[in-house]
Each structure stands twice: as C-alpha cells, then as structure tokens.
Design a protein around this motif. Structure first.
Motif, short mmCIF file in Angstrom:
data_model
loop_
_atom_site.label_atom_id
_atom_site.label_comp_id
_atom_site.label_asym_id
_atom_site.label_seq_id
_atom_site.Cartn_x
_atom_site.Cartn_y
_atom_site.Cartn_z
N UNK A 137 -13.77 -23.86 -6.99
CA UNK A 137 -14.85 -24.79 -6.64
C UNK A 137 -16.14 -24.38 -7.35
N UNK A 138 -16.42 -23.08 -7.35
CA UNK A 138 -17.63 -22.57 -7.98
C UNK A 138 -17.67 -22.92 -9.47
N UNK A 139 -16.56 -22.73 -10.17
CA UNK A 139 -16.51 -23.07 -11.59
C UNK A 139 -16.67 -24.57 -11.81
N UNK A 140 -16.03 -25.38 -10.99
CA UNK A 140 -16.16 -26.84 -11.12
C UNK A 140 -17.60 -27.27 -10.89
N UNK A 141 -18.25 -26.65 -9.90
CA UNK A 141 -19.64 -27.00 -9.61
C UNK A 141 -20.54 -26.66 -10.79
N UNK A 142 -20.30 -25.53 -11.42
CA UNK A 142 -21.13 -25.12 -12.54
C UNK A 142 -20.82 -25.92 -13.81
N UNK A 167 -17.03 -19.46 4.72
CA UNK A 167 -17.17 -18.02 4.91
C UNK A 167 -16.98 -17.29 3.59
N UNK A 168 -16.02 -17.72 2.78
CA UNK A 168 -15.80 -17.09 1.47
C UNK A 168 -17.04 -17.23 0.59
N UNK A 169 -17.69 -18.39 0.61
CA UNK A 169 -18.93 -18.57 -0.15
C UNK A 169 -20.03 -17.67 0.42
N UNK A 170 -20.13 -17.61 1.73
CA UNK A 170 -21.16 -16.80 2.37
C UNK A 170 -20.97 -15.31 2.06
N UNK A 171 -19.73 -14.86 2.04
CA UNK A 171 -19.46 -13.46 1.72
C UNK A 171 -19.85 -13.13 0.29
N UNK A 172 -19.85 -14.11 -0.57
CA UNK A 172 -20.27 -13.93 -1.96
C UNK A 172 -21.79 -14.05 -2.10
#
Length: 77
Positions: free
Chosen positions: A35-40, A67-72
């Motif tokens: 998701x992070x790569x797609x967003x960027x 939670x995974x995003x928050x932990x990052x």
C-alpha cells in the motif's frame, strides 16, 4: 452460561498489536508495504477494504493494517 459473540475480547484479533513477531503480523506488514509503495508511486491518498460478504474480516484487516502503519510511524489514517 454461553458467551455472547459480542462479549469475546476483540483485541485478540488485532494480532499486529498483540503479537508483532507472528507470521500473520508479517503478512500485514507486507500488505502495508505494498500500500505504501502504491501511495507513493501512483499518488493514491486513500484505499478501501471491502468484501461482498458480511463478517468477512474487513474491520479486522483494516485495524491490523492501521496498526502496521502506526508501528512504522506513518500517519495516513
């Protein structure tokens, strides 16, 4: 006395918070990275978790991904 389904501790389903070292938590981190790569790359600002069935785990998946995003340290949500 039988337990009401709603009275079950729902926190156990947020595996990324309860057990961040589990293989399931790692899969949620993989989803987060995708998701992070797609967003960027594509300028995506939001996404939707959906299913054609009720009780398919949409809220659980959304919470674990959050939670995974928050932990990052990400603050997309």
């Amino acid at each position: 006395m039988a337990k009401n389904k709603r009275s079950i501790d729902n926190n156990r389903y947020i595996i990324t918070s309860v057990n961040p070292q589990s293989p399931i938590s790692e899969q949620y981190r993989t989803i987060r990275t995708t998701i992070d790569f797609k967003m960027a790359d594509q300028g995506i600002k939001s996404f939707l978790v959906t299913s054609s069935e009720a009780a398919a785990g949409k809220s659980t998946a959304s919470a674990n991904i959050a939670v995974a995003f928050a932990q990052q340290g990400k603050k997309y949500f």
